[in-house]
Scaffold this motif. Structure first.
Motif, PDB file in Angstrom:
ATOM      1  N   GLY A  53     -16.138 -30.684  20.107  1.00 39.20           N
ATOM      2  CA  GLY A  53     -17.520 -31.071  20.375  1.00 39.20           C
ATOM      3  C   GLY A  53     -17.702 -31.383  21.853  1.00 39.20           C
ATOM      4  N   ALA A  54     -18.966 -31.474  22.272  1.00 39.00           N
ATOM      5  CA  ALA A  54     -19.235 -31.769  23.683  1.00 39.00           C
ATOM      6  C   ALA A  54     -20.498 -32.601  23.799  1.00 39.00           C
ATOM      7  CB  ALA A  54     -19.384 -30.472  24.475  1.00 39.00           C
ATOM      8  N   LEU A  55     -20.485 -33.484  24.793  1.00 38.15           N
ATOM      9  CA  LEU A  55     -21.697 -34.204  25.171  1.00 38.15           C
ATOM     10  C   LEU A  55     -22.096 -33.636  26.528  1.00 38.15           C
ATOM     11  CD1 LEU A  55     -22.348 -38.009  24.785  1.00 38.15           C
ATOM     12  CD2 LEU A  55     -23.219 -36.729  26.731  1.00 38.15           C
ATOM     13  N   THR A  56     -23.280 -33.045  26.578  1.00 38.74           N
ATOM     14  CA  THR A  56     -23.724 -32.363  27.799  1.00 38.74           C
ATOM     15  C   THR A  56     -25.033 -32.983  28.300  1.00 38.74           C
ATOM     16  OG1 THR A  56     -24.932 -30.772  26.442  1.00 38.74           O
ATOM     17  CG2 THR A  56     -22.715 -30.138  27.141  1.00 38.74           C
ATOM     18  N   THR A  57     -25.415 -32.568  29.486  1.00 37.48           N
ATOM     19  CA  THR A  57     -26.737 -32.902  30.010  1.00 37.48           C
ATOM     20  C   THR A  57     -27.462 -31.577  30.254  1.00 37.48           C
ATOM     21  OG1 THR A  57     -26.179 -32.747  32.353  1.00 37.48           O
ATOM     22  CG2 THR A  57     -25.674 -34.841  31.242  1.00 37.48           C
ATOM     23  N   GLY A  58     -28.699 -31.660  30.708  1.00 35.31           N
ATOM     24  CA  GLY A  58     -29.459 -30.441  30.963  1.00 35.31           C
ATOM     25  C   GLY A  58     -28.858 -29.571  32.060  1.00 35.31           C
ATOM     26  N   SER A  59     -27.879 -30.084  32.786  1.00 31.62           N
ATOM     27  CA  SER A  59     -27.289 -29.310  33.888  1.00 31.62           C
ATOM     28  C   SER A  59     -26.257 -28.290  33.418  1.00 31.62           C
ATOM     29  CB  SER A  59     -26.604 -30.245  34.892  1.00 31.62           C
ATOM     30  OG  SER A  59     -27.470 -31.258  35.288  1.00 31.62           O
ATOM     31  N   GLU A  60     -25.760 -28.439  32.196  1.00 32.15           N
ATOM     32  CA  GLU A  60     -24.716 -27.518  31.739  1.00 32.15           C
ATOM     33  C   GLU A  60     -25.325 -26.413  30.889  1.00 32.15           C
ATOM     34  OE1 GLU A  60     -23.399 -30.752  33.358  1.00 32.15           O
ATOM     35  OE2 GLU A  60     -24.010 -31.124  31.278  1.00 32.15           O
ATOM     36  N   ARG A  61     -25.142 -25.186  31.332  1.00 30.78           N
ATOM     37  CA  ARG A  61     -25.667 -24.040  30.579  1.00 30.78           C
ATOM     38  C   ARG A  61     -24.681 -23.692  29.465  1.00 30.78           C
ATOM     39  NH1 ARG A  61     -29.614 -21.440  28.705  1.00 30.78           N
ATOM     40  NH2 ARG A  61     -29.323 -19.234  28.381  1.00 30.78           N
ATOM     41  N   ILE A  62     -25.167 -23.736  28.228  1.00 36.19           N
ATOM     42  CA  ILE A  62     -24.310 -23.406  27.081  1.00 36.19           C
ATOM     43  C   ILE A  62     -24.776 -22.058  26.548  1.00 36.19           C
ATOM     44  CG2 ILE A  62     -23.445 -24.191  24.843  1.00 36.19           C
ATOM     45  CD1 ILE A  62     -22.785 -26.127  27.170  1.00 36.19           C
ATOM     46  N   ALA A  77     -23.918 -31.904  21.939  1.00 37.52           N
ATOM     47  CA  ALA A  77     -24.949 -32.954  21.899  1.00 37.52           C
ATOM     48  C   ALA A  77     -25.503 -33.129  23.317  1.00 37.52           C
ATOM     49  CB  ALA A  77     -24.334 -34.255  21.386  1.00 37.52           C
ATOM     50  N   ASN A  78     -26.749 -32.708  23.481  1.00 36.28           N
ATOM     51  CA  ASN A  78     -27.370 -32.783  24.810  1.00 36.28           C
ATOM     52  C   ASN A  78     -27.962 -34.171  25.007  1.00 36.28           C
ATOM     53  OD1 ASN A  78     -27.593 -30.833  26.843  1.00 36.28           O
ATOM     54  ND2 ASN A  78     -29.792 -30.525  26.491  1.00 36.28           N
ATOM     55  N   MET A  79     -27.714 -34.757  26.173  1.00 33.76           N
ATOM     56  CA  MET A  79     -28.340 -36.049  26.490  1.00 33.76           C
ATOM     57  C   MET A  79     -29.667 -35.758  27.204  1.00 33.76           C
ATOM     58  SD  MET A  79     -26.727 -39.148  28.716  1.00 33.76           S
ATOM     59  CE  MET A  79     -27.900 -40.161  29.617  1.00 33.76           C
ATOM     60  N   ALA A  80     -30.588 -35.180  26.467  1.00 40.59           N
ATOM     61  CA  ALA A  80     -31.908 -34.798  26.984  1.00 40.59           C
ATOM     62  C   ALA A  80     -32.742 -34.376  25.787  1.00 40.59           C
ATOM     63  CB  ALA A  80     -31.804 -33.628  27.964  1.00 40.59           C
ATOM     64  N   VAL A  81     -34.040 -34.541  25.901  1.00 41.23           N
ATOM     65  CA  VAL A  81     -34.890 -34.022  24.824  1.00 41.23           C
ATOM     66  C   VAL A  81     -35.060 -32.514  24.982  1.00 41.23           C
ATOM     67  CG1 VAL A  81     -37.120 -34.492  25.978  1.00 41.23           C
ATOM     68  CG2 VAL A  81     -37.009 -34.396  23.495  1.00 41.23           C
ATOM     69  N   GLY A  82     -35.157 -32.053  26.247  1.00 46.65           N
ATOM     70  CA  GLY A  82     -35.257 -30.611  26.508  1.00 46.65           C
ATOM     71  C   GLY A  82     -33.892 -29.976  26.290  1.00 46.65           C
ATOM     72  N   TYR A  83     -33.871 -28.770  25.783  1.00 50.92           N
ATOM     73  CA  TYR A  83     -32.579 -28.100  25.564  1.00 50.92           C
ATOM     74  C   TYR A  83     -32.649 -26.639  25.986  1.00 50.92           C
ATOM     75  CZ  TYR A  83     -34.976 -27.120  21.153  1.00 50.92           C
ATOM     76  OH  TYR A  83     -35.902 -26.748  20.205  1.00 50.92           O
ATOM     77  N   ASN A  84     -33.415 -26.395  27.050  1.00 53.94           N
ATOM     78  CA  ASN A  84     -33.487 -25.027  27.556  1.00 53.94           C
ATOM     79  C   ASN A  84     -32.186 -24.605  28.239  1.00 53.94           C
ATOM     80  OD1 ASN A  84     -34.646 -27.058  29.406  1.00 53.94           O
ATOM     81  ND2 ASN A  84     -34.629 -25.355  30.860  1.00 53.94           N
ATOM     82  N   ASN A  85     -31.237 -25.544  28.398  1.00 58.15           N
ATOM     83  CA  ASN A  85     -29.893 -25.177  28.864  1.00 58.15           C
ATOM     84  C   ASN A  85     -29.047 -24.591  27.744  1.00 58.15           C
ATOM     85  OD1 ASN A  85     -30.036 -27.936  27.862  1.00 58.15           O
ATOM     86  ND2 ASN A  85     -27.896 -28.149  28.394  1.00 58.15           N
ATOM     87  N   PHE A  86     -29.541 -24.649  26.497  1.00 56.45           N
ATOM     88  CA  PHE A  86     -28.832 -24.036  25.363  1.00 56.45           C
ATOM     89  C   PHE A  86     -29.388 -22.638  25.129  1.00 56.45           C
ATOM     90  CE2 PHE A  86     -28.182 -28.196  22.668  1.00 56.45           C
ATOM     91  CZ  PHE A  86     -27.285 -28.674  23.602  1.00 56.45           C
ATOM     92  N   ASP A  87     -28.504 -21.676  24.938  1.00 56.35           N
ATOM     93  CA  ASP A  87     -28.921 -20.395  24.370  1.00 56.35           C
ATOM     94  C   ASP A  87     -28.859 -20.587  22.849  1.00 56.35           C
ATOM     95  OD1 ASP A  87     -28.963 -17.892  23.173  1.00 56.35           O
ATOM     96  OD2 ASP A  87     -27.939 -16.913  24.842  1.00 56.35           O
ATOM     97  N   VAL A  88     -30.010 -20.885  22.242  1.00 61.77           N
ATOM     98  CA  VAL A  88     -29.996 -21.264  20.820  1.00 61.77           C
ATOM     99  C   VAL A  88     -29.572 -20.099  19.921  1.00 61.77           C
ATOM    100  CG1 VAL A  88     -31.488 -23.303  20.767  1.00 61.77           C
ATOM    101  CG2 VAL A  88     -32.522 -21.072  20.820  1.00 61.77           C
ATOM    102  N   ASP A  89     -29.860 -18.880  20.352  1.00 60.88           N
ATOM    103  CA  ASP A  89     -29.416 -17.729  19.542  1.00 60.88           C
ATOM    104  C   ASP A  89     -27.891 -17.634  19.557  1.00 60.88           C
ATOM    105  OD1 ASP A  89     -32.020 -17.107  18.985  1.00 60.88           O
ATOM    106  OD2 ASP A  89     -32.220 -15.665  20.635  1.00 60.88           O
ATOM    107  N   ALA A  90     -27.318 -17.873  20.743  1.00 67.15           N
ATOM    108  CA  ALA A  90     -25.854 -17.822  20.841  1.00 67.15           C
ATOM    109  C   ALA A  90     -25.227 -18.948  20.026  1.00 67.15           C
ATOM    110  CB  ALA A  90     -25.425 -17.912  22.305  1.00 67.15           C
ATOM    111  N   LEU A  91     -25.838 -20.127  20.043  1.00 65.84           N
ATOM    112  CA  LEU A  91     -25.325 -21.233  19.217  1.00 65.84           C
ATOM    113  C   LEU A  91     -25.368 -20.838  17.739  1.00 65.84           C
ATOM    114  CD1 LEU A  91     -27.027 -24.386  20.831  1.00 65.84           C
ATOM    115  CD2 LEU A  91     -24.615 -23.838  20.903  1.00 65.84           C
TER     116      LEU A  91
END
Ligand code: DGY
Length: 330
Positions: A53-62, A77-91
Motif C-alpha cells: 500500500g502507499a500513502l501519496t499526495t497530489g504530487s505523485e503520479r500513479i 491512499a491520497n492525502m487530498a480530495v482531488g485525485y487527478n494524479n491517479f490514472d483511475v483506469d489503470a488502477l
C-alpha cells in the motif's frame, strides 16, 4: 525505513506529521520520506516494487507504468480530495483501490476560497507590497480602490461540497447573489440552503463579479477557462482558482489581466506547479499562493489521519473508507 516484514508494507511518499508515521507503524512495515526529498517516477517505482500500500499526495503520479512496477500494490491512499494524479483506469485494470480525503477539508478550503476572493478583490497583497516597499507617502481617494464584495454577484463553477461552502459564505455572510454551474444541478433543498441559482456557463461568465473555480480537473475541464471564456467576463470581474492548475489557461489569463479584460485573479493552483507562469509572476493584479487552500494544522492532520484510516481499514478487511474507484474487495 522498512522494519517488520510480517506486516503489510506501506510506502509514505512524502513527509507527514510524525505521529502519523508512528500510527501507521503500529499496523504496517513503513518506509517513509520524512526528509521530503522529491522522488521522481523512477525512484517511486523502485520503492513501490515490494509495497502492499502507499500513502501519496497530489504530487505523485500513479499511472500504468508505475503500477506495473508495483505488483503487490493493493491500495493507494491520497492525502487530498482531488485525485487527478491517479490514472483511475489503470488502477481499475490492476484491481488497485484508490482513496481520497473528502469532507474533512470542505469548510477549511471554502474559507480559503473566500480569503483569496477578498484578497484579490480588495487588493490586499498588492497594497501590502506597496507599503513594505516604503511607497506609502499619503492617503489618496483612489489608492488601491478595489471591487465591492458584499452585495455583488458570486459565480461558482463546480458545485460540490466546497463550492456549496463558498456559496453559503457568500450568500449568508456577504449578502451576495449566487449563481453556479455544475455538471448536474443541485436539488432544490441544497439550492435553497446555498441560496444559489443554477445558470448556463455563458450566463455565469457574463454575470459574475467574482468567479470561483472549484471543479475537479479532468480532460473535460482542461482549459475550461481560456481566452474565449475570459472575453465573456466583465472587465471589472475577479477570477479565483482553488481547484487545479490546467483548468485555467494561464497564458490566456495573463494576457487578459495585462489587457484589462478582467480586473484581477487569485490563484492557489497552477499548471505545472510548483512552476508558475512567468507572465503571472510579473503582474500586480494577481494574488498568488502555493496550493494551500486546505492548509490549516487541524485540517491537514484530519487529511493525514483519513488517509491512514483508509489503509488500516483496508488491510483489516473492513474495506476502504473513502474509495474513489469500485474495486472488488475494497
Ligand atoms: C486537495 O485536497 O485536493 C488539495 O488540493 C490538496 O492537494
Amino acid at each position: 525505513m522498512t522494519t517488520d516484514r510480517s506486516k503489510p508494507r506501506i510506502l509514505v511518499a512524502r513527509a507527514v506529521f510524525p505521529d502519523i508515521i508512528d500510527r501507521l507503524s503500529r499496523h504496517f512495515a513503513v518506509e517513509h520520506n520524512q526528509g521530503d526529498a522529491p522522488w521522481g517516477p523512477a525512484e517511486l517505482a523502485v520503492r513501490l516494487a515490494d509495497k502492499d500500500g502507499a500513502l501519496t499526495t497530489g504530487s505523485e503520479r500513479i499511472d500504468a507504468a508505475l503500477l506495473a512496477a508495483a505488483p503487490r500494490l493493493k491500495i493507494v491512499a491520497n492525502m487530498a480530495v482531488g485525485y487527478n494524479n491517479f490514472d483511475v483506469d489503470a488502477l481499475a485494470a490492476r484491481g488497485v483501490v484508490g482513496t481520497n480525503t473528502p469532507d474533512v477539508l470542505t469548510e477549511t478550503t471554502a474559507d480559503f476560497g473566500f480569503a483569496l476572493l477578498l484578497a484579490t478583490a480588495r487588493r490586499i497583497t498588492e497594497s501590502e507590497h506597496y507599503l513594505r516597499a516604503g511607497a506609502w507617502k499619503r492617503w489618496r481617494y483612489d489608492m488601491f480602490a478595489g471591487a465591492e464584495v458584499h452585495g455583488s454577484t458570486l459565480g461558482i463553477l463546480g458545485m460540490g461540497r466546497i463550492g456549496q461552502g463558498i456559496a453559503r459564505r457568500g450568500a449568508h455572510g456577504f449578502g451576495m447573489d449566487v449563481v453556479y454551474h455544475n455538471r448536474s444541478r443541485l436539488g432544490p433543498e441544497l439550492e435553497a440552503a446555498c441560496r444559489a441559482r443554477y445558470v448556463g456557463t455563458d450566463e455565469l461568465l457574463a454575470t459574475a463579479d467574482h468567479l470561483v473555480l472549484v471543479l475537479p480537473y479532468s480532460a473535460a475541464s482542461h482549459h475550461a477557462i481560456g481566452a474565449a471564456e475570459l472575453a465573456k467576463m466583465k472587465p471589472t470581474a475577479t477570477l479565483v482558482n482553488i481547484a487545479r492548475g490546467g483548468i485555467v489557461d494561464d497564458a490566456a489569463l495573463a494576457a487578459a489581466l495585462r489587457a484589462g479584460r478582467i480586473a484581477a485573479a487569485g490563484l492557489d493552483v497552477f499548471a505545472g506547479e510548483p512552476e508558475v507562469h512567468p507572465e503571472l509572476l510579473a503582474l500586480k493584479n494577481v494574488v498568488l499562493t502555493p496550493h494551500i487552500a486546505s492548509a490549516t494544522v487541524a485540517t491537514r492532520r484530519a487529511m493525514a489521519n483519513l488517509a491512514a484510516d483508509n489503509l488500516i481499514a483496508f488491510f483489516e478487511g473492513r474495506g476502504a473508507l473513502t474509495p474513489v474507484n469500485a474495486v472488488r474487495g475494497a
